[in-house]
Enzyme design. Structure first.
Site, PDB file in Angstrom:
ATOM      1  N   ASP A  27       0.904  -1.186   0.013  1.00  0.00           N
ATOM      2  CA  ASP A  27      -0.038   0.053  -0.093  1.00  0.00           C
ATOM      3  C   ASP A  27       0.682   1.309   0.054  1.00  0.00           C
ATOM      4  O   ASP A  27       2.083   1.229   0.586  1.00  0.00           O
ATOM      5  CB  ASP A  27      -1.020   0.137   1.086  1.00  0.00           C
ATOM      6  CG  ASP A  27      -2.121   1.114   1.189  1.00  0.00           C
ATOM      7  OD1 ASP A  27      -2.852   0.818   0.494  1.00  0.00           O
ATOM      8  OD2 ASP A  27      -1.729   2.112   1.720  1.00  0.00           O
ATOM      9  N   HIS A 167      -5.517   4.640   6.489  1.00  0.00           N
ATOM     10  CA  HIS A 167      -4.647   5.715   5.431  1.00  0.00           C
ATOM     11  C   HIS A 167      -3.396   5.871   5.759  1.00  0.00           C
ATOM     12  O   HIS A 167      -2.706   6.655   5.470  1.00  0.00           O
ATOM     13  CB  HIS A 167      -5.401   6.786   5.320  1.00  0.00           C
ATOM     14  CG  HIS A 167      -6.743   6.934   4.749  1.00  0.00           C
ATOM     15  ND1 HIS A 167      -7.168   6.612   3.614  1.00  0.00           N
ATOM     16  CD2 HIS A 167      -8.019   7.216   5.436  1.00  0.00           C
ATOM     17  CE1 HIS A 167      -8.579   6.717   3.436  1.00  0.00           C
ATOM     18  NE2 HIS A 167      -9.071   6.962   4.226  1.00  0.00           N
ATOM     19  N   ASP A 172      -2.768  -0.392   6.371  1.00  0.00           N
ATOM     20  CA  ASP A 172      -3.871  -0.688   5.275  1.00  0.00           C
ATOM     21  C   ASP A 172      -3.307  -1.944   4.565  1.00  0.00           C
ATOM     22  O   ASP A 172      -4.042  -2.711   4.166  1.00  0.00           O
ATOM     23  CB  ASP A 172      -3.921   0.476   4.336  1.00  0.00           C
ATOM     24  CG  ASP A 172      -4.704   1.586   4.785  1.00  0.00           C
ATOM     25  OD1 ASP A 172      -5.197   1.534   5.886  1.00  0.00           O
ATOM     26  OD2 ASP A 172      -4.830   2.556   4.099  1.00  0.00           O
TER      27      ASP A 172
END
Length: 579
Positions: A27, A167, A172
């Site tokens: 991510d 976030h 994540d």
């Protein structure tokens, strides 16, 4: 002929089991979503068999200010990244962490796009690893009544993951790992057991289509022809075996397998696979034999999913009739009636364009009435304009008209130059007047004539030979073909250690008996004869034996690239019969 006994599946057939596949779930956090945005954080988790084997996390100095809205969303501030390494320092470490793994990301296009752009800016080649998008996977697994959308937070809540996305890259990525495992449990019930199955599933290949991939495992990994078949009711309601599609390949198993993957994107092929109930295969000795067999099977069965099986009879020929006052006529087939034929043309328009080019060069009559020397008629408008020599009113005698038509036959049989040079002055005038559209139409007519003349000579030369035995050396040995009147009568391969001449003699003995066809036509379909001619014209093909003359007139055709030069040549038209 059905395929031979099933071969033992290879590891490629089995695929890579998901249980032993290494995934790196990644991510990224960035300064925005545009192509000018930069990476601010990378987080990744390496997993295999449901177990976490490593984690990777680092902030990245984007070398630009982080927008306030992005800082509020991610919690990453300018102060946090000011002392962080640049992407040039981080990327090599990340690629080493992800080496040999399948990359996984939620909305993978976003993350992979940033990684590709960063690598390109640093001259770091993209290794093109397999990529799984959990968004696409979720859309294929979950129903709309289960989740309102496929956002990461929504899926994490739905699957009750122990990690809640926030976030930040590593958090994540950890949440995505749990979502991935939950989705893999769901697709396992749909027959997805390997990495190959998973990639096809995410690309939108239906389970019904993927389930039929086992058909390919029983097919030979050899050159030949394959047919998709189905048991369907005919017009009388009787269920019969029908051929739906015919294809060829140098590796039947590999080609058929592709029909059950996302590599096959044609909608009609997906429909064909859904309707079909099996695949049959015929191994061929040479690629040319496979090409020819494919054409013959298409002609025999007219499969509904082969585009070229529709209306193969729609061919046109331009015929100079054999009568007291010959004329041009567009016909559908060649007959042994003394006429001179040019073609075939795939469309009537092409035949008409070639006919116009010939009428521009020779003022033959264009009327269809039967003419008589004893009963002169009234000249038509073409005669009054000088575009017809008017044999109907006796302006020319039958002998003079016969001399003109004989010159036309020479053009059709041996020398295309008079037609090309006849338009020299007209083309020069049109070009000087900048009437380029009109000049283009004249050139198109000449092009249709030249293409037809080339095709006619090529087919007639091959069809006139009772037998040609030719060979070409390949990686597997000598490919040997016996061709009779343009039809492939036998194919063989002389393997290393075998004597090609002996193999060729055996092929001739076993070759199909072929009757002499109508003059000018091959004893096969036009397309088959052209495939055979293309093989004979390949560099490296050697003639072992030939009966007849396989030759073209010196000026029977020209290269289309030379058309403008010939049409505008300063020389006068060549006399009839030259060349």
């Amino acid at each position: 002929m059905r395929s031979p006994a099933p071969l033992q599946p290879s590891f490629d057939d089995l695929g890579h089991p998901l249980a032993t596949t290494v995934f790196v779930v990644v991510d990224l956090e960035t300064t925005g979503s545009g192509p000018q945005a930069s990476i601010t954080e990378i987080g990744a988790v390496r997993v295999c068999g449901g177990e976490v084997t490593g984690e990777f996390q680092t902030l990245v100095n984007p070398a630009e200010a982080i927008p306030p809205l992005i800082s509020v969303l991610t919690g990453i501030t300018n102060a946090m990244v000011v002392g962080a390494p640049r992407v040039a320092e981080v990327l090599p470490s990340f690629w080493e962490f992800a080496r040999g793994a399948v990359l996984v990301a939620h909305n993978a296009a976003f993350d992979m796009g940033f990684l590709k752009r960063a690598g390109a800016a640093l001259d770091t080649p993209w290794s093109n690893p397999p990529v799984v998008d959990t968004v696409a996977l979720a859309r294929g697994v979950l129903m709309r009544d289960e989740v309102p959308n496929v956002k990461l937070a929504t899926l994490a809540h739905h699957f009750r993951t122990p990690v809640e996305p926030n976030h930040r890259a590593l958090t994540d990525a950890r949440a995505t790992v749990h979502v991935l495992h939950a989705l893999l449990e769901r697709v396992g019930n749909l027959g997805v057991a390997t990495m190959e199955d998973l990639l096809e599933f995410t690309r939108g290949v239906s389970p019904e289509r993927r389930a039929k991939r086992t058909w390919a495992s029983d097919l030979p990994a050899a050159p030949g022809v394959y047919t998709f078949v189905a048991d369907l009711p005919d017009r009388d309601g009787v269920v019969r075996r029908q051929v739906l599609y015919v294809g060829k390949s140098v590796n039947i198993r590999s080609r058929v397998r592709s029909y059950f993957t996302a590599a096959e994107k044609r909608p009609r092929m997906e429909e064909m696979v859904r309707v079909s109930t099996g695949v049959e295969a015929t191994v061929c000795r040479t690629p040319l034999e496979a090409e020819v067999l494919e054409l013959r099977l298409i002609a025999a069965h007219a499969p509904r999913y082969n585009r070229r099986s529709k209306f193969p009879e729609r061919q046109h020929w331009l015929k100079l009739t054999r009568e007291p006052y010959p004329r041009f006529s567009i016909v559908r087939k060649v007959a042994d009636d003394g006429g001179t034929y040019l073609g075939p043309f795939g469309r009537r328009q092409g035949a008409e364009e070639a006919m116009f080019a010939l009428h521009d060069a020779f003022a033959l009559r264009q009327c269809t009435e039967r003419l008589s020397e004893r009963r002169p008629g009234t000249p038509c408008a073409l005669g009054e304009m000088g575009r017809c020599v008017s044999p109907c009113d006796g302006t020319v005698s039958r002998a003079e008209y016969t001399e003109l038509s004989d010159r036309v036959r020479v053009v059709l049989d041996a020398d295309v130059r008079p037609v090309l040079t006849s338009q020299r002055e007209r083309l020069a005038h049109l070009i000087a007047a900048e009437r380029f559209e009109d000049a283009g139409r004249v050139t198109a007519r000449l092009g249709s004539f030249v293409r037809a003349a080339t095709r006619t000579r090529r087919l007639a030369a091959l069809a006139g030979c009772p037998q040609i035995v030719a060979a070409c050396r390949t990686d597997v040995g000598w490919e040997i073909h016996v061709i009779r009147f343009g039809r492939l009568a036998a194919a063989a391969v002389a393997r290393p250690g075998e004597v090609p001449q002996a193999v060729a003699r055996d092929a001739v003995t076993a070759a199909e008996r072929v009757e002499r066809p109508v003059p000018g036509l091959p004893a096969a379909t036009i397309e088959e004869a052209e495939r055979v001619a293309a093989w004979l014209e390949r560099p490296g093909v050697r003639l072992l034996e030939i009966e007849g003359e396989w030759s073209w007139p010196l000026h029977g055709s020209i290269a289309l690239d030379d058309l403008p030069r010939h049409a505008l040549a300063a020389a006068s038209p060549a006399p009839a019969g030259s060349g």
